[in-house]
Design an enzyme around this catalytic site. Structure first.
Site, PDB file in Angstrom:
ATOM      1  N   PRO A  87       0.825  -1.217   0.000  1.00  0.00           N
ATOM      2  CA  PRO A  87       0.000   0.000   0.000  1.00  0.00           C
ATOM      3  C   PRO A  87       0.855   1.261   0.000  1.00  0.00           C
ATOM      4  O   PRO A  87       0.349   2.357  -0.218  1.00  0.00           O
ATOM      5  CB  PRO A  87      -0.820  -0.123   1.292  1.00  0.00           C
ATOM      6  CG  PRO A  87      -0.105  -1.104   2.138  1.00  0.00           C
ATOM      7  CD  PRO A  87       0.682  -1.991   1.234  1.00  0.00           C
ATOM      8  N   GLU A 114       1.281  -8.286   8.827  1.00  0.00           N
ATOM      9  CA  GLU A 114       1.690  -6.874   8.970  1.00  0.00           C
ATOM     10  C   GLU A 114       2.588  -6.415   7.833  1.00  0.00           C
ATOM     11  O   GLU A 114       2.990  -5.257   7.769  1.00  0.00           O
ATOM     12  CB  GLU A 114       2.415  -6.658  10.304  1.00  0.00           C
ATOM     13  CG  GLU A 114       1.501  -6.333  11.470  1.00  0.00           C
ATOM     14  CD  GLU A 114       0.512  -5.220  11.155  1.00  0.00           C
ATOM     15  OE1 GLU A 114       0.932  -4.112  10.789  1.00  0.00           O
ATOM     16  OE2 GLU A 114      -0.706  -5.471  11.278  1.00  0.00           O
ATOM     17  N   ARG A 152      -3.713  -8.244 -20.709  1.00  0.00           N
ATOM     18  CA  ARG A 152      -4.600  -7.658 -21.726  1.00  0.00           C
ATOM     19  C   ARG A 152      -3.829  -6.830 -22.750  1.00  0.00           C
ATOM     20  O   ARG A 152      -4.323  -6.571 -23.834  1.00  0.00           O
ATOM     21  CB  ARG A 152      -5.654  -6.752 -21.068  1.00  0.00           C
ATOM     22  CG  ARG A 152      -6.633  -7.478 -20.200  1.00  0.00           C
ATOM     23  CD  ARG A 152      -7.696  -6.542 -19.652  1.00  0.00           C
ATOM     24  NE  ARG A 152      -8.851  -6.447 -20.530  1.00  0.00           N
ATOM     25  CZ  ARG A 152      -9.146  -5.395 -21.268  1.00  0.00           C
ATOM     26  NH1 ARG A 152      -8.377  -4.332 -21.246  1.00  0.00           N
ATOM     27  NH2 ARG A 152     -10.213  -5.386 -22.042  1.00  0.00           N
ATOM     28  N   ASP A 167     -11.177   0.867 -24.943  1.00  0.00           N
ATOM     29  CA  ASP A 167     -11.368   0.775 -23.493  1.00  0.00           C
ATOM     30  C   ASP A 167     -11.060   2.094 -22.801  1.00  0.00           C
ATOM     31  O   ASP A 167     -10.274   2.904 -23.307  1.00  0.00           O
ATOM     32  CB  ASP A 167     -10.421  -0.277 -22.900  1.00  0.00           C
ATOM     33  CG  ASP A 167     -11.008  -1.675 -22.991  1.00  0.00           C
ATOM     34  OD1 ASP A 167     -12.203  -1.801 -23.272  1.00  0.00           O
ATOM     35  OD2 ASP A 167     -10.228  -2.631 -22.783  1.00  0.00           O
TER      36      ASP A 167
HETATM   37  C1  LIG Z   1      -2.107  -5.867   5.838  1.00  0.00           C
HETATM   38  S1  LIG Z   1      -1.015  -5.467   4.531  1.00  0.00           S
HETATM   39  C2  LIG Z   1       0.338  -4.702   5.392  1.00  0.00           C
HETATM   40  C3  LIG Z   1       0.184  -3.235   5.486  1.00  0.00           C
HETATM   41  C4  LIG Z   1       1.333  -2.551   6.211  1.00  0.00           C
HETATM   42  N1  LIG Z   1       1.296  -2.877   7.599  1.00  0.00           N
HETATM   43  C5  LIG Z   1       1.190  -1.034   6.039  1.00  0.00           C
HETATM   44  O1  LIG Z   1       0.445  -0.430   6.818  1.00  0.00           O
HETATM   45  O2  LIG Z   1       1.778  -0.463   5.114  1.00  0.00           O
HETATM   46  C6  LIG Z   1      -0.358  -7.022   4.053  1.00  0.00           C
HETATM   47  C7  LIG Z   1       0.109  -7.096   2.615  1.00  0.00           C
HETATM   48  O3  LIG Z   1      -0.973  -6.901   1.744  1.00  0.00           O
HETATM   49  C8  LIG Z   1      -0.539  -6.301   0.549  1.00  0.00           C
HETATM   50  N2  LIG Z   1      -1.338  -5.079   0.352  1.00  0.00           N
HETATM   51  C9  LIG Z   1      -2.231  -4.548   1.203  1.00  0.00           C
HETATM   52  N3  LIG Z   1      -2.791  -3.444   0.713  1.00  0.00           N
HETATM   53  C10 LIG Z   1      -2.273  -3.262  -0.523  1.00  0.00           C
HETATM   54  C11 LIG Z   1      -2.450  -2.283  -1.543  1.00  0.00           C
HETATM   55  N4  LIG Z   1      -3.283  -1.263  -1.401  1.00  0.00           N
HETATM   56  N5  LIG Z   1      -1.736  -2.427  -2.671  1.00  0.00           N
HETATM   57  C12 LIG Z   1      -0.866  -3.440  -2.844  1.00  0.00           C
HETATM   58  N6  LIG Z   1      -0.648  -4.397  -1.900  1.00  0.00           N
HETATM   59  C13 LIG Z   1      -1.332  -4.317  -0.757  1.00  0.00           C
HETATM   60  C14 LIG Z   1       0.941  -6.037   0.685  1.00  0.00           C
HETATM   61  O4  LIG Z   1       1.649  -7.062   0.013  1.00  0.00           O
HETATM   62  C15 LIG Z   1       1.135  -6.091   2.175  1.00  0.00           C
HETATM   63  O5  LIG Z   1       2.451  -6.487   2.530  1.00  0.00           O
END
Ligand SMILES: C[S@@+](CC[C@H](N)C(=O)[O-])C[C@H]1O[C@@H](n2cnc3c(N)ncnc32)[C@H](O)[C@@H]1O
Length: 222
Positions: A87, A114, A152, A167
């Site tokens: 994220p 996490e 795609r 698209d």
């Molecule tokens: C619960 S999340 C960890 C978030 C982290 N503790 C933070 O607050 O930045 C677990 C995993 O989900 C994936 N993930 C969660 N949200 C995402 C997003 N918006 N985009 C891409 N990957 C995401 C990532 O690989 C991440 O390591």
């Protein structure tokens, strides 16, 4: 295009590829998706891949050793990119998808719980990509989104009847509204212009709808 996905839940990736256009693309050899499970690489005698965070706090953090060893086991092609789903990464959009589609191999690291021990980032130095400003439970859905969106763009993935040229985002605008049978449903009629067979008029109508729709919904694109 080769996709190598590091995930603790390979079935999440594999099951999605059994359907529709991606399944056809894989059978046609346009894409080749492999999963690598870091749990198979852990040196921990209980097969652990995560541990509580140093300094305290909620949840479990993914340990560096299983991820780095799993990553280093992957054969890297010449034109390869490594992506960490996070994220905290740059948001996925059409431009980034087109950029990724130029590679011949995309290696993706899916986090869970996490997230990753920071040293995984420091050692592997991936490009970090986010699906948007929200937090998911794992990186598998974002990885599938990358596979889907990039596939795609590859020659042969879409059949002749599934062209991506009109698209949304293909040339910066949203797509025009689409209609199919019946000509009238619950009193709502298909615009007359789409039924008259005049392709010039149809194209003009669609182009003006695209501009109207983009102005209304996504003025930032104009
Ligand atoms: C619960 S999340 C960890 C978030 C982290 N503790 C933070 O607050 O930045 C677990 C995993 O989900 C994936 N993930 C969660 N949200 C995402 C997003 N918006 N985009 C891409 N990957 C995401 C990532 O690989 C991440 O390591």
């Amino acid at each position: 295009m080769k996709f190598d996905i590091l995930t603790l839940f390979p079935e999440m990736i594999e099951s999605h590829l059994n359907y529709s256009i991606l399944n056809r693309a894989e059978n046609a050899g346009i894409i080749d998706v492999n999963t690598i499970n870091p749990r198979d690489f852990t040196l921990d005698k209980h097969k652990k891949v995560d541990n509580p965070p140093f300094g305290g706090g909620a949840g479990m953090v993914l340990m560096p050793q299983p991820y780095v060893d799993a990553y280093e086991s992957i054969e890297k092609l010449e034109n390869s990119i490594t992506v960490m789903l996070s994220p905290q990464g740059e948001p996925l959009n059409e431009k980034l998808v087109l950029d990724l589609a130029k590679y011949s191999q995309i290696i993706m690291l899916c986090g869970h719980y996490e997230g990753f021990d920071e040293r995984i980032r420091e050692i592997i130095k991936p490009r970090e990509i986010s699906l948007g400003d929200f937090v998911l439970t794992g990186g598998e859905l974002p990885a599938l989104c990358v596979i889907d969106a990039v596939s795609r763009k590859l020659e042969g993935t879409l059949g002749k009847t599934e062209s991506a040229k009109d698209d949304s985002f293909a040339d910066g605008l949203l797509e025009y509204p689409q209609y199919t049978k019946p000509r009238e449903y619950r009193g709502l009629k298909v615009p007359e212009v789409l039924l008259n067979g005049n392709h010039k008029e149809i194209n003009e109508f669609r182009q003006s709808e695209r501009i109207k729709r983009t102005k209304l919904r996504r003025p930032d694109l104009l």
